[in-house]
Design a protein around this motif. Structure first.
Motif, short mmCIF file in Angstrom:
data_model
loop_
_atom_site.label_atom_id
_atom_site.label_comp_id
_atom_site.label_asym_id
_atom_site.label_seq_id
_atom_site.Cartn_x
_atom_site.Cartn_y
_atom_site.Cartn_z
N GLY A 24 0.80 -1.23 0.00
CA GLY A 24 0.00 0.00 0.00
C GLY A 24 0.83 1.28 0.00
O GLY A 24 0.28 2.37 0.09
N ILE A 25 2.15 1.15 -0.11
CA ILE A 25 3.02 2.34 -0.12
C ILE A 25 3.03 2.89 -1.55
O ILE A 25 3.39 2.19 -2.49
CB ILE A 25 4.45 1.97 0.32
CG1 ILE A 25 4.47 1.31 1.68
CG2 ILE A 25 5.37 3.18 0.26
CD1 ILE A 25 3.97 2.17 2.82
N PRO A 26 2.64 4.14 -1.76
CA PRO A 26 2.63 4.70 -3.12
C PRO A 26 4.05 4.99 -3.63
O PRO A 26 4.98 5.16 -2.83
CB PRO A 26 1.83 5.99 -2.96
CG PRO A 26 2.06 6.40 -1.54
CD PRO A 26 2.18 5.11 -0.76
N SER A 27 4.20 5.07 -4.94
CA SER A 27 5.52 5.35 -5.52
C SER A 27 5.99 6.76 -5.17
O SER A 27 7.18 7.06 -5.27
CB SER A 27 5.48 5.17 -7.03
OG SER A 27 4.53 6.04 -7.61
N SER A 28 5.08 7.62 -4.71
CA SER A 28 5.46 8.98 -4.31
C SER A 28 6.11 9.03 -2.91
O SER A 28 6.61 10.05 -2.50
CB SER A 28 4.23 9.89 -4.32
OG SER A 28 3.25 9.42 -3.42
N ASP A 29 6.10 7.89 -2.19
CA ASP A 29 6.71 7.82 -0.86
C ASP A 29 8.19 7.52 -1.00
O ASP A 29 8.59 6.40 -1.29
CB ASP A 29 6.02 6.73 -0.04
CG ASP A 29 6.57 6.61 1.38
OD1 ASP A 29 7.70 7.06 1.64
OD2 ASP A 29 5.86 6.05 2.23
N TRP A 30 9.02 8.53 -0.85
CA TRP A 30 10.46 8.39 -0.98
C TRP A 30 11.13 8.02 0.34
O TRP A 30 12.35 7.95 0.43
CB TRP A 30 11.07 9.68 -1.52
CG TRP A 30 10.72 9.90 -2.94
CD1 TRP A 30 9.54 10.38 -3.44
CD2 TRP A 30 11.52 9.63 -4.08
NE1 TRP A 30 9.55 10.44 -4.80
CE2 TRP A 30 10.78 9.99 -5.22
CE3 TRP A 30 12.81 9.14 -4.25
CZ2 TRP A 30 11.28 9.84 -6.51
CZ3 TRP A 30 13.31 9.00 -5.53
CH2 TRP A 30 12.54 9.35 -6.64
N ASN A 31 10.34 7.80 1.38
CA ASN A 31 10.88 7.53 2.71
C ASN A 31 10.85 6.06 3.10
O ASN A 31 11.52 5.67 4.05
CB ASN A 31 10.14 8.35 3.76
CG ASN A 31 10.41 9.83 3.59
OD1 ASN A 31 11.56 10.24 3.44
ND2 ASN A 31 9.36 10.62 3.58
#
Length: 127
Positions: free
Chosen positions: A51-58
């Motif tokens: 569920g982690i989106p590709s926009s999550d760089w963390n």
């Protein structure tokens, strides 16, 4: 926000030629894939993005490459779009044989990789 690191949930693993159209292997008489020694093989795997989106760089997902029970590499990747991400390890196997290759994270998935010597080319006599 500081990066976080999670062990990846490995969905599947496969071995393919690292370079498209590579002559680094072939198929045996039964159709099983094999590779030549010291040629780069891609150990590709899919992992669950949780569920982690590709926009999550963390959020980084960690995986380890194990060959015959020994860890040989590790990496971390960000998630891609969709429910899972594909990535790979590149590895050169030094000698002929069958190797048990595992990608480990929260779980482990494995594939057997067969390495064979290239066929011997006969030299043509000078005419």
């Amino acid at each position: 926000m500081a990066p976080t690191y999670r062990d990846a949930t490995i969905n599947s693993v496969e071995a393919t030629a690292t370079v498209s159209g590579s002559t680094g292997g072939g198929r045996d008489e039964k159709g099983n894939v094999y590779f030549f020694p010291n040629v780069s093989v891609s150990i590709g795997y899919w992992f669950d993005n949780e569920g982690i989106p590709s926009s999550d760089w963390n959020t980084h997902f960690k995986a380890q490459l194990w060959i015959n029970g020994e860890m040989v590499n590790k990496k971390q990747d960000l998630s891609a779009g969709g429910p899972q991400t594909y990535t790979f390890f590149a590895h050169k196997f030094p000698a002929p044989g069958t190797y048990k290759v595992e990608v480990r994270g929260k779980n482990s998935k494995s594939v057997d990789v067969t390495i064979k010597n290239p066929p011997v080319q006969e030299k043509k006599a000078a005419q």
